[in-house]
Design a protein around this motif. Structure first.
Motif, short mmCIF file in Angstrom:
data_model
loop_
_atom_site.label_atom_id
_atom_site.label_comp_id
_atom_site.label_asym_id
_atom_site.label_seq_id
_atom_site.Cartn_x
_atom_site.Cartn_y
_atom_site.Cartn_z
N UNK A 1 2.32 12.53 5.14
CA UNK A 1 2.31 11.41 4.20
C UNK A 1 1.71 10.19 4.88
N UNK A 2 1.22 9.27 4.05
CA UNK A 2 0.58 8.06 4.54
C UNK A 2 1.15 6.91 3.72
N UNK A 3 1.77 5.95 4.42
CA UNK A 3 2.50 4.90 3.70
C UNK A 3 2.00 3.52 4.08
N UNK A 4 1.83 2.65 3.09
CA UNK A 4 1.47 1.26 3.33
C UNK A 4 2.73 0.43 3.53
N UNK B 1 1.95 3.83 8.14
CA UNK B 1 2.58 4.90 8.93
C UNK B 1 2.02 6.24 8.47
N UNK B 2 1.67 7.07 9.45
CA UNK B 2 1.30 8.45 9.17
C UNK B 2 2.51 9.29 9.57
N UNK B 3 3.04 10.02 8.59
CA UNK B 3 4.29 10.76 8.82
C UNK B 3 4.00 12.25 8.72
N UNK B 4 4.40 12.98 9.76
CA UNK B 4 4.12 14.41 9.83
C UNK B 4 5.45 15.15 9.95
N UNK C 1 8.60 0.85 2.02
CA UNK C 1 7.32 1.46 1.69
C UNK C 1 6.74 0.75 0.48
N UNK C 2 5.51 0.24 0.60
CA UNK C 2 4.88 -0.47 -0.52
C UNK C 2 4.09 0.48 -1.42
N UNK C 3 3.49 1.46 -0.77
CA UNK C 3 2.72 2.46 -1.52
C UNK C 3 2.59 3.66 -0.59
N UNK C 4 2.37 4.84 -1.17
CA UNK C 4 2.27 6.01 -0.29
C UNK C 4 1.56 7.16 -0.99
N UNK D 1 -5.02 12.76 9.31
CA UNK D 1 -4.97 12.81 10.78
C UNK D 1 -6.31 12.40 11.39
N UNK D 2 -7.39 12.77 10.72
CA UNK D 2 -8.72 12.43 11.21
C UNK D 2 -8.88 10.91 11.30
N UNK D 3 -8.35 10.21 10.31
CA UNK D 3 -8.39 8.75 10.35
C UNK D 3 -7.69 8.24 11.61
#
Lengths: 473, 473
Positions: B226-229, B284-287, B314-317, B330-332
């Motif tokens: 997941x990717x969270x702002x 945050x990148x969450x794995x 979390x503002x957006x995800x 992950x590449x980012x």
């Protein structure tokens, strides 16, 4: 060997007269250990109250060539904490240094003196909703300094590792009296040689650990304990593989027990009952802890037993339906060693082998032991998931206890020979101390013993720091 | 400094002429590293094919006082693998020793030569349905010997630990040419001093690691990314705490990234797009990886984001809905360092602080850096869960690159000063090598440097083993 009174007075002055014991009666329990296997001599026990006092003691010891033996809970099983017999080793007890210096549940660290009792650390962690996972039979009396010095393991190693994995930083007083402040709180720190892990497991021969930074963990919310009857150690290993794949790090315990252990505990230990209807040659105690939800643990334990039944690995099983039942299952496992006492003498081994070799090792060892001591009763149990077996052997029924125990070394040689053949360790958990010092020198390569001696000499050139433990001076 | 040809011939005879390179052109890429930060000199590169050949090289080096620099993938970032400038260090490359000696999926171990490429180890583990979790940007070219010598970390440390936690045993050729066979496969072994962890992270200054026993793990079956702002690093820390409590060891990654890093990568790196509609100060990148079922990971990631939204953290995800999307996220993260290149000069720091101190450190450091270099663009990202931040600073827009980079040490001092104030490390992952050797000596206590020198001298009395790396002779 004697130390003159004037020198003893100088040591006593460092800690104050109340903290320097010289009466034989006061020292009686400290020059030996619980089982009375080691009995040493000592003119004095010092109880410093601070790192600075420890440093002053070591400085004086270093200047005067006085041997010092660090001691904390005095629960060690290899004589590492016992003064030598016929010498004048001064005992340095850390028991007064028992303060938890700091606890940070966000960073998941706890900082404590070496004299804090393990159970106190567990409790302090619990109070901030965290887990300190080290758990041992002696947790009510053993202390962190000793846990670190022996790189203690226990029942939770499978998921959390032993003391080396549970410690982030140390404060150590060196044999010279200098203080190394390595109280770091970092999970990642690649700045130079790993001094920390050198002091951990050194059994007090390289310095006196006075304080440590310990790792804390989130407390699991789901917990399941199952007890399964199995036909063989081969099946136990296959079931462990399934459990490990299915549960991953949620598998927090996988203990192997033989039928005879269940018989001994149900016969001799209050409140222990055989949880299964009919007997089985082997048993597995399976412990699962999950952090996301209680349901995950429940689903896991059912799935595992189902897979086990389907594959023909599990013959019968129960799942603890309450905390009390879970504790009762663990109580059986934890009292297995004690349950051997009423059965007479027991020759013990604390060994590990690569886990894929456990079934072959167990079969070979039993055959060899029975060939040497017909009628001996092998009660081998322990942490299958770590390859760590407490290979205990009770005397034959009706045999003479002293005669049986007189064969300790002979039996050790047989078992350890097979352990080494399997690439195993003759001391998985308890360390070397005095008990296995000469055996270690005999089985290790010259170069390894030489490297250890070079390190010992580099840290303790005067040879005063717990001498003749682990390696001979 | 020169070595006479006759001596070089003796070294060459050990490995055969084809494996002893002397031409400047052949050595060009080996006396420097990728970024060209270090340029050394060397008369010869040797490629031994066996542990015995390495031992013969070290024996001859020891007898003749010849300095040896071990090298594997040559991807190190602190000059540890680069020969010294103006000296005649011989490079000992392990690249021909690239055999996987054994793999045992039941015992979960893999035994391999030091010259095996990390990606090959990952692949070999995968072939037997196991995971070797070490994962780094350079995994396609770095080799196990270098990973061990630098105690490599990478993106999976949070759940699996760094190289010290991933290694059970070692084979090491000592500076004298003796071979230490410590190729044990045991999870529990308390038999003497921890030589293994002393060689790991010693950056080739105590011996040449030639072979290792590595730990394997079951492959997770569930995986969610997941990717969270987020609004702030404080919120990132709180979200990490929630993730850690909820997922326990299933939390296999928690990476922090700043807005500017997302801007740099979307601008400069092919295929990277901002996954969220509007910008946020932090991400945050969450794995999450689970072993029991794919559903558990799915449930966890949804529960975590829900808790995060509810708590206003979390503002957006977004949750990756395919393997390709997970890889893109992950590449980012993995191209964040590379994306700074087109933006001009970058002053880098590889630091860690106790994670509870990250928000305060990040705020203080940015303020201090901007006060010293107005307009500098701080692009600090990394392994929040380990307290390990790659604190990189891109030059001000339009500034002169050389002028900016000339302030490297000045900026290092500012950032490292704050790191030390927070009890942090000036090298969380990359080691000391040449880059941070003198700084380490300046910040460490005399007693710690002295202990390190005593160990160095005990292992390498002739001072020939990768000299002047980590500590000065």
């Amino acid at each position: 060997m004697v130390i003159d009174t004037a020198l003893l007075d100088r040591f006593a002055a460092i800690v104050g007269p109340d903290n320097a014991l010289r009466d034989e009666a006061d020292l009686a329990l400290r020059v030996t250990e619980d089982r009375g296997l080691y009995r040493g001599t000592s003119p004095m026990l010092l109880k410093p109250g601070s790192t600075q006092e420890v440093a002053a003691i070591m400085k004086l010891a270093s200047e005067t060539g006085t041997a010092i033996v660090p001691q904390t809970g005095n629960t060690g099983l290899v004589g590492g904490q016992t003064p030598r017999a016929g010498k004048a080793d001064i005992i340095l007890s850390l028991e007064r240094m028992n303060r938890i210096r700091d606890i940070d549940p966000v960073a998941n660290v706890l900082v404590c003196d070496a004299g804090v009792i393990l159970a106190e650390v567990q409790r302090a962690a619990e109070e901030v909703n965290r887990l300190f996972p080290l758990s041992l039979g002696s947790e009510g009396s053993c202390r962190i300094g000793g846990n670190l010095s022996t790189n203690a393991g226990g029942v939770a190693v499978l998921a959390y590792g032993n003391m080396r994995q549970l410690c982030l930083g140390l404060e150590v007083v060196l044999p010279t009296g200098e203080i190394w402040d390595g109280l770091r709180r970092l999970k990642k720190d690649n700045t130079g040689y790993d001094l920390r892990d050198l002091f951990i497991g050194a059994e007090g021969t390289l310095g006196v650990i006075t304080c440590a930074v310990l790792k804390l963990f989130p407390r699991p919310v789901g917990h399941q304990v199952a007890f399964a009857g199995l036909n063989s150690t081969e099946d136990a290993l296959k079931l462990f593989e399934k459990a490990s794949s299915l549960c991953g790090p949620a598998l927090t315990g996988f203990e192997l027990m033989p039928r005879i252990g269940v018989e001994f505990t149900t016969k001799h230990i209050d409140g222990v009952r055989d949880p299964l209807e009919s007997p089985h040659p082997w048993y597995a105690l399976i412990d699962i802890s999950t952090s996301d939800s209680a349901e995950t643990a429940e689903t896991m334990v059912h799935a595992l037993l189902e897979q086990g039944f389907e594959a023909g690995l599990v013959q019968d099983a129960v799942i603890a339906s309450s905390v009390a039942q879970a504790q009762a299952l663990w109580h059986m496992r934890e009292s297995m060693s004690a349950s051997q006492k009423p059965e007479g003498g027991s020759i013990k081994h604390d060994i590990s082998v690569p886990i894929s070799k456990i079934p072959a090792f167990m079969a070979e060892a039993e055959q060899a032991v029975l060939a040497a001591v017909p009628g001996a009763r092998v009660c081998a149990f322990g942490h299958l998931g770590d390859g760590n077996i407490h290979y205990n052997i009770s005397q034959p029924v009706g045999a003479d206890k002293a005669e049986f125990l007189a064969r300790w070394h002979e039996v050790n040689e047989i078992v350890h020979g097979l352990v080494l053949k399997a690439g195993g360790s003759i001391s998985a958990e308890h360390g070397i101390g005095q008990l296995k010092r000469d055996e270690l020198a005999a089985i290790r390569s010259d170069i390894e013993m030489d490297l250890m001696r070079r390190i010992k000499h580099a840290f303790d050139p005067a040879g005063i720091m717990n001498p003749d433990k682990v390696i001979r001076a």
